[in-house]
Write an enzyme that holds these catalytic residues in place. Structure first.
Site, mmCIF file in Angstrom:
data_model
loop_
_atom_site.group_PDB
_atom_site.id
_atom_site.type_symbol
_atom_site.label_atom_id
_atom_site.label_comp_id
_atom_site.label_asym_id
_atom_site.label_seq_id
_atom_site.Cartn_x
_atom_site.Cartn_y
_atom_site.Cartn_z
ATOM 1 N N ALA A 84 9.379 -18.449 -106.478
ATOM 2 C CA ALA A 84 8.211 -17.608 -106.766
ATOM 3 C C ALA A 84 7.462 -17.218 -105.494
ATOM 4 C CB ALA A 84 7.266 -18.342 -107.715
ATOM 5 N N GLN B 143 7.093 -15.712 -101.381
ATOM 6 C CA GLN B 143 7.322 -14.380 -100.794
ATOM 7 C C GLN B 143 8.809 -14.041 -100.650
ATOM 8 O OE1 GLN B 143 5.031 -12.757 -97.445
ATOM 9 N NE2 GLN B 143 5.450 -14.807 -96.623
ATOM 10 N N ARG C 265 7.121 -23.797 -85.368
ATOM 11 C CA ARG C 265 7.818 -24.153 -86.608
ATOM 12 C C ARG C 265 7.997 -25.671 -86.717
ATOM 13 N NH1 ARG C 265 10.782 -19.664 -84.645
ATOM 14 N NH2 ARG C 265 10.381 -17.758 -85.806
ATOM 15 N N GLN D 124 16.389 -32.860 -102.258
ATOM 16 C CA GLN D 124 17.225 -31.699 -102.612
ATOM 17 C C GLN D 124 18.686 -31.957 -102.240
ATOM 18 O OE1 GLN D 124 15.356 -28.091 -101.165
ATOM 19 N NE2 GLN D 124 13.673 -28.296 -102.616
ATOM 20 N N VAL E 91 16.559 -21.977 -95.386
ATOM 21 C CA VAL E 91 15.677 -20.954 -94.811
ATOM 22 C C VAL E 91 14.324 -21.583 -94.454
ATOM 23 C CG1 VAL E 91 14.481 -18.781 -95.315
ATOM 24 C CG2 VAL E 91 16.846 -19.108 -96.075
ATOM 25 N N ASN F 116 11.403 -23.660 -93.013
ATOM 26 C CA ASN F 116 11.282 -24.161 -91.634
ATOM 27 C C ASN F 116 10.799 -25.606 -91.546
ATOM 28 O OD1 ASN F 116 12.113 -22.087 -89.869
ATOM 29 N ND2 ASN F 116 10.343 -20.869 -90.513
ATOM 30 N N ASP G 282 17.123 -13.811 -86.622
ATOM 31 C CA ASP G 282 17.009 -13.661 -85.168
ATOM 32 C C ASP G 282 18.092 -12.721 -84.645
ATOM 33 O OD1 ASP G 282 14.988 -15.931 -85.001
ATOM 34 O OD2 ASP G 282 16.709 -16.934 -85.886
ATOM 35 N N ARG H 57 17.159 -9.274 -85.535
ATOM 36 C CA ARG H 57 16.038 -8.843 -84.686
ATOM 37 C C ARG H 57 16.551 -8.440 -83.314
ATOM 38 N NH1 ARG H 57 12.130 -13.919 -86.476
ATOM 39 N NH2 ARG H 57 11.036 -12.800 -88.141
ATOM 40 N N HIS I 184 16.387 -22.170 -84.633
ATOM 41 C CA HIS I 184 15.541 -21.065 -85.107
ATOM 42 C C HIS I 184 14.106 -21.409 -84.709
ATOM 43 C CE1 HIS I 184 13.720 -17.940 -87.447
ATOM 44 N NE2 HIS I 184 13.038 -18.819 -88.162
HETATM 45 N N1 LIG Z 1 14.773 -19.261 -91.130
HETATM 46 C C1 LIG Z 1 14.094 -18.125 -91.091
HETATM 47 O O1 LIG Z 1 14.492 -17.174 -90.415
HETATM 48 C C2 LIG Z 1 12.806 -17.951 -91.876
HETATM 49 C C3 LIG Z 1 12.220 -16.691 -91.965
HETATM 50 C C4 LIG Z 1 11.029 -16.531 -92.692
HETATM 51 C C5 LIG Z 1 10.437 -17.640 -93.309
HETATM 52 N N2 LIG Z 1 11.033 -18.851 -93.199
HETATM 53 C C6 LIG Z 1 10.459 -20.036 -93.864
HETATM 54 O O2 LIG Z 1 10.737 -19.966 -95.258
HETATM 55 C C7 LIG Z 1 9.819 -20.785 -95.963
HETATM 56 C C8 LIG Z 1 9.240 -20.029 -97.166
HETATM 57 O O3 LIG Z 1 8.490 -18.921 -96.734
HETATM 58 P P1 LIG Z 1 7.716 -17.982 -97.770
HETATM 59 O O4 LIG Z 1 7.072 -16.931 -96.963
HETATM 60 O O5 LIG Z 1 8.587 -17.604 -98.913
HETATM 61 O O6 LIG Z 1 6.596 -19.007 -98.264
HETATM 62 P P2 LIG Z 1 5.707 -18.961 -99.604
HETATM 63 O O7 LIG Z 1 4.598 -19.914 -99.390
HETATM 64 O O8 LIG Z 1 5.412 -17.555 -99.994
HETATM 65 O O9 LIG Z 1 6.705 -19.520 -100.690
HETATM 66 C C9 LIG Z 1 7.183 -20.830 -100.647
HETATM 67 C C10 LIG Z 1 7.427 -21.237 -102.083
HETATM 68 O O10 LIG Z 1 8.057 -22.512 -102.059
HETATM 69 C C11 LIG Z 1 7.533 -23.270 -103.106
HETATM 70 N N3 LIG Z 1 7.796 -24.686 -102.823
HETATM 71 C C12 LIG Z 1 7.103 -25.500 -101.998
HETATM 72 N N4 LIG Z 1 7.651 -26.728 -102.008
HETATM 73 C C13 LIG Z 1 8.706 -26.670 -102.835
HETATM 74 C C14 LIG Z 1 9.659 -27.634 -103.276
HETATM 75 N N5 LIG Z 1 9.613 -28.906 -102.881
HETATM 76 N N6 LIG Z 1 10.612 -27.232 -104.143
HETATM 77 C C15 LIG Z 1 10.668 -25.957 -104.581
HETATM 78 N N7 LIG Z 1 9.772 -25.008 -104.213
HETATM 79 C C16 LIG Z 1 8.812 -25.371 -103.362
HETATM 80 C C17 LIG Z 1 6.072 -22.891 -103.186
HETATM 81 O O11 LIG Z 1 5.525 -23.167 -104.459
HETATM 82 C C18 LIG Z 1 6.139 -21.395 -102.896
HETATM 83 O O12 LIG Z 1 6.254 -20.632 -104.087
HETATM 84 C C19 LIG Z 1 8.747 -21.185 -94.921
HETATM 85 O O13 LIG Z 1 9.032 -22.487 -94.460
HETATM 86 C C20 LIG Z 1 8.963 -20.170 -93.821
HETATM 87 O O14 LIG Z 1 8.511 -20.642 -92.568
HETATM 88 C C21 LIG Z 1 12.208 -19.030 -92.504
HETATM 89 O O1 LIG Z 2 8.173 -17.487 -87.668
HETATM 90 C C1 LIG Z 2 7.994 -18.079 -88.732
HETATM 91 O O2 LIG Z 2 7.311 -19.096 -88.836
HETATM 92 C C2 LIG Z 2 8.645 -17.521 -89.968
HETATM 93 C C3 LIG Z 2 10.085 -17.272 -89.742
HETATM 94 O O3 LIG Z 2 10.744 -18.395 -89.260
HETATM 95 C C4 LIG Z 2 10.359 -16.065 -88.884
HETATM 96 O O4 LIG Z 2 11.112 -16.187 -87.926
HETATM 97 O O5 LIG Z 2 9.819 -14.981 -89.200
#
Ligand SMILES: NC(=O)c1ccc[n+]([C@@H]2O[C@H](COP(=O)([O-])OP(=O)(O)OC[C@H]3O[C@@H](n4cnc5c(N)ncnc54)[C@H](O)[C@@H]3O)[C@@H](O)[C@H]2O)c1
Ligand SMILES: O=C(O)C[C@H](O)C(=O)O
Length: 325
Positions: free
Chosen positions: A13, A15, A98, A112, A129, A131, A159, A162, A187
């Site tokens: 649910a 972003q 991060r 998990q 995904v 972080n 990355d 990008r 990352h």
């Molecule tokens: N690797 C990458 O390139 C990359 C890129 C962007 C974001 N991210 C990371 O992805 C993650 C999610 O980002 P977002 O923007 O969707 O965040 P967000 O806060 O919009 O959504 C995260 C969702 O995860 C849920 N959640 C939290 N703990 C949970 C659990 N134990 N089990 C199941 N669901 C759970 C929350 O309720 C929320 O709905 C963040 O850690 C962000 O830093 C990684």
């Molecule tokens: O930078 C962050 O914390 C979110 C994500 O990992 C990103 O690279 O956009």
């Protein structure tokens, strides 16, 4: 009829999850003839929102979508799943690294991993995904001893994409004409975007961009792009992150393109001197549902120092979560 594939998404649910659901249901992940079942996992406070996502998925009437499971129960959410995209975790805010998320988010990935170990398909392919993605993938892997360790990966495809975008903008060549880009390591802001093998429109990249721009603009821009987006949007990247997650799994499942490669954070195996024990981004090709690290690339001193710096950071992250492994 083709058997549907089960795809579990944690944080469905949020972003990124919200984007992923609709892209996957429309066929972007496994192609236009592969039916899918979405298994959406959230924590209790987000369950109402998840129900809304399910209502929207129903209302979109996707031909490929066979069923949707919405749950807070890991065993139900991961049951028989073929793919698991582990997104659910806290995103960082302005000014945070991060790795600052490690203690809070790290705890999510042990349970998990255990649940995947107990109930997922024996060949489940896992992409982390949330972080800090590389170390969270390590935690999940360590808690799933009965699953193939190589099936635990983390995302550096954002990355990679990008980097393509920056090179395209600088050279005026469309990003589809850029081949053999590599992101090495974590990352994080220590990642090393390496263009020594990269061809832009068939030409060596450094001849086109110059060492000065490479070192002083390109590398820091790619390393800091996540932070730049947080600053601009007030929230971390979401649509581009979901898109990169789809690219990662699609290429892993369906294969990479000809002589090109992609960047994937996978368990280190000693290739390029990176010893086992961390999930490190390498140049990879995929075929028949398996990734393979591209071997034999020449590494100069400039690259070696940066590859070691990001490896060092990953080993420090590993040491910080030793109790969860
Ligand atoms: N690797 C990458 O390139 C990359 C890129 C962007 C974001 N991210 C990371 O992805 C993650 C999610 O980002 P977002 O923007 O969707 O965040 P967000 O806060 O919009 O959504 C995260 C969702 O995860 C849920 N959640 C939290 N703990 C949970 C659990 N134990 N089990 C199941 N669901 C759970 C929350 O309720 C929320 O709905 C963040 O850690 C962000 O830093 C990684
Ligand atoms: O930078 C962050 O914390 C979110 C994500 O990992 C990103 O690279 O956009």
């Amino acid at each position: 009829m083709t058997q549907p594939k089960r795809i579990a998404i944690t944080g469905a649910a949020g972003q990124i999850g919200y984007q992923l659901c609709f892209r996957i249901a429309s066929g972007d992940l496994l192609g236009p003839t592969q039916p899918v079942i979405l298994q959406l996992i959230e924590i209790p406070p987000a369950l109402d929102m998840l129900r809304g996502v399910v209502m929207e998925l129903q209302d979109a009437a996707f031909p490929l979508l066979q069923d949707v499971v919405a749950t807070t129960d890991l065993d139900e959410g991961f049951a028989d799943t073929d793919y698991a995209i582990l997104v659910g975790a806290k995103p960082r805010g302005p000014g945070m690294e991060r790795a600052d998320l490690l203690s809070e988010n790290g705890k999510i990935f042990g349970p998990q991993g255990k649940a995947l170990n107990n109930v997922a398909s024996r060949d489940v392919k896992v992409l982390v995904v949330g972080n800090p993605a590389n170390t969270n993938a390590l935690i999940a892997q360590a808690n799933a001893p009965d699953l193939p360790p190589e099936n635990f990966t983390a995302m550096t495809r954002l990355d990679h994409n990008r980097a393509l975008a920056q090179l395209a903008e600088k050279t005026g060549v469309h990003h589809t004409m850029i081949r053999q880009m590599t992101i090495w390591g974590n990352h994080s802001s220590t990642q090393y975007p390496d263009v020594h093998q990269t061809l832009v429109g068939g030409k060596p990249t450094l001849d086109l961009i110059g060492q000065g721009w490479y070192e002083n603009d390109f590398i820091p821009t790619v390393q800091q792009r996540g932070a730049a987006i947080i600053k601009a949007r007030g929230a971390s990247s979401a649509a581009s992150a979901a898109s990169a997650a789809i690219d990662h799994i699609r290429d892993w499942a369906l294969g990479t393109d000809g002589d090109d490669w992609v960047s994937m954070a996978v368990p280190a195996d000693g290739s390029y001197g990176i010893e086992p024990g961390v999930i490190y981004s390498f140049p990879c090709t995929c075929s028949d549902g398996q990734w393979k690290i591209v071997q034999g690339l020449e590494i100069n001193e400039f690259s070696r120092a940066r590859m070691e710096a990001t490896d060092k950071e990953l080993r420090e992250e590993r040491a910080a979560v030793e109790a969860l492994l």
